[in-house]
Design an enzyme around this catalytic site. Structure first.
Site, PDB file in Angstrom:
ATOM      1  CB  CYS A 248      -6.376 -24.243  14.344  1.00  0.00           C
ATOM      2  SG  CYS A 248      -4.953 -23.183  14.076  1.00  0.00           S
TER       3      CYS A 248
ATOM      4  CB  CYS B  90      -3.833 -24.551  16.790  1.00  0.00           C
ATOM      5  SG  CYS B  90      -4.581 -22.955  16.439  1.00  0.00           S
TER       6      CYS B  90
END
Length: 96
Positions: free
Chosen positions: A31, A34
């Site tokens: 991600c 993230c």
């Protein structure tokens, strides 16, 4: 304060039974947002002692993500006294 990586088996003790508020970061290795949020959380953790920050990898600990209906990552949940009291989805800056 150090950020902890928590497994599903530790979630109850580390988050729900914690003496102080806990900010839970639901994330994954793949991600991009993230990865951008990680350094922001590190900066926050270095400045605050009254909130514990923990990370849960949704790929490895999917049962916790499912329990809290995590549909997008990164998702931050703030727990106080075992209850989720706030939620943020997506990248946020430290200023927010």
């Amino acid at each position: 304060m150090e950020i902890k990586h928590v497994k599903a088996s530790e979630f109850n003790n580390e988050v729900l039974k914690a003496d102080k508020p806990v900010l839970v970061d639901f994330w994954a290795d793949w991600c991009g947002p993230c990865k951008m949020l990680g350094p922001v959380l590190e900066q926050v953790a270095a400045k605050v002692d009254d909130v514990q920050i923990v990370k849960i990898n949704v790929d490895e600990e999917s049962s916790v993500a499912e329990k809290y209906n995590i549909m997008s990552i990164p998702t931050l949940l703030l727990f106080k006294s075992g209850e989720c009291v706030a939620k943020s989805v997506g990248f946020i800056s430290e200023a927010r």
